[in-house]
Design a protein around this motif. Structure first.
Motif, PDB file in Angstrom:
ATOM      1  N   ARG A  94      35.294  42.649  28.475  1.00  0.00           N
ATOM      2  CA  ARG A  94      35.624  43.196  30.011  1.00  0.00           C
ATOM      3  C   ARG A  94      36.818  42.752  30.457  1.00  0.00           C
TER       4      ARG A  94
ATOM      5  N   GLY B  44      35.797  44.375  34.828  1.00  0.00           N
ATOM      6  CA  GLY B  44      34.485  44.502  35.012  1.00  0.00           C
ATOM      7  C   GLY B  44      33.852  43.373  35.044  1.00  0.00           C
TER       8      GLY B  44
ATOM      9  N   TYR C  19      32.526  50.417  41.841  1.00  0.00           N
ATOM     10  CA  TYR C  19      31.923  49.648  40.518  1.00  0.00           C
ATOM     11  C   TYR C  19      32.098  50.654  39.687  1.00  0.00           C
ATOM     12  N   LYS C  20      31.507  51.857  39.829  1.00  0.00           N
ATOM     13  CA  LYS C  20      31.578  52.971  38.794  1.00  0.00           C
ATOM     14  C   LYS C  20      33.162  53.332  38.303  1.00  0.00           C
TER      15      LYS C  20
ATOM     16  N   GLU D 230      34.584  50.362  36.322  1.00  0.00           N
ATOM     17  CA  GLU D 230      33.935  50.657  34.910  1.00  0.00           C
ATOM     18  C   GLU D 230      34.806  51.680  34.058  1.00  0.00           C
TER      19      GLU D 230
ATOM     20  N   GLU E  89      38.320  50.462  33.265  1.00  0.00           N
ATOM     21  CA  GLU E  89      38.199  49.571  32.179  1.00  0.00           C
ATOM     22  C   GLU E  89      37.911  50.525  30.955  1.00  0.00           C
ATOM     23  N   ARG E  90      37.122  51.556  30.867  1.00  0.00           N
ATOM     24  CA  ARG E  90      36.929  52.175  29.459  1.00  0.00           C
ATOM     25  C   ARG E  90      38.258  53.020  29.149  1.00  0.00           C
TER      26      ARG E  90
END
Length: 170
Positions: free
Chosen positions: A49, A52, A104-105, A108, A111-112
């Motif tokens: 990560r 994240g 936060y979503k 993420e 990052e994905r």
């Protein structure tokens, strides 16, 4: 006797020998789907990560604090909530918790997407398949795989409907 006949025959022999030996470079892999393993469980479970985890927590916590400070200074949009009272605190807490969750979503998801942009490079298809098979927990679904330096014809790591981990041409 024609002196050109032996020259033509020699040229033909050289051409045939060269064609059978071929180029010294590694040929590009055949464009087909390769099954890495029949069981894709655990794929991507150890993907590192970036922002994240603690990084996203710290950033999104700061966003939530700023939201709460701004909310607390202002009169609530809801007319029934008096400014500076317990209900105002609850209102700001709930509204800014949503800011934290959305932040936060989003982190993420970014990052994905970033993990999918990183390409793995291998000299041969056998090397690619072997490495992915051994390191499937470190490979994210959607990772681009370049074999034999052929960037124009990459592959992508995919989980098939059957649950198999495959390497498919893009």
């Amino acid at each position: 006797m024609n002196p050109r006949v032996p020259t033509r025959a020699l040229a033909l022999l050289v051409a045939l020998a060269t064609a059978s030996v071929g180029c010294a470079h590694t040929p590009p892999p055949e464009r087909k789907v390769y099954v890495i393993t029949e069981d894709a469980s655990g794929v991507g479970s150890n993907v590192e990560r970036g922002t994240g985890g603690a990084g996203a927590d710290a950033y999104c916590n700061e966003m939530e604090k700023q939201c709460f400070t701004k909310c607390w200074r202002r009169k609530p949009k809801e007319k029934s909530i008096p400014k500076g009272e317990g209900m105002h605190n609850q209102y700001c807490t709930e509204m800014c918790r949503k800011v934290f969750t959305d932040c936060y979503k989003e982190m993420e998801e970014r990052e994905r997407q970033e993990s999918q942009k990183k390409a793995l490079h291998f000299p041969t298809m056998d090397a690619a398949i072997g490495w992915i098979r051994e390191h499937k927990t470190e490979v994210a679904v959607g990772t681009v795989v370049v074999v034999a330096g052929v960037i124009a014809a990459p592959y992508v790591v995919v989980i098939a409907a059957s649950g198999a981990l495959i390497l498919a041409p893009l």
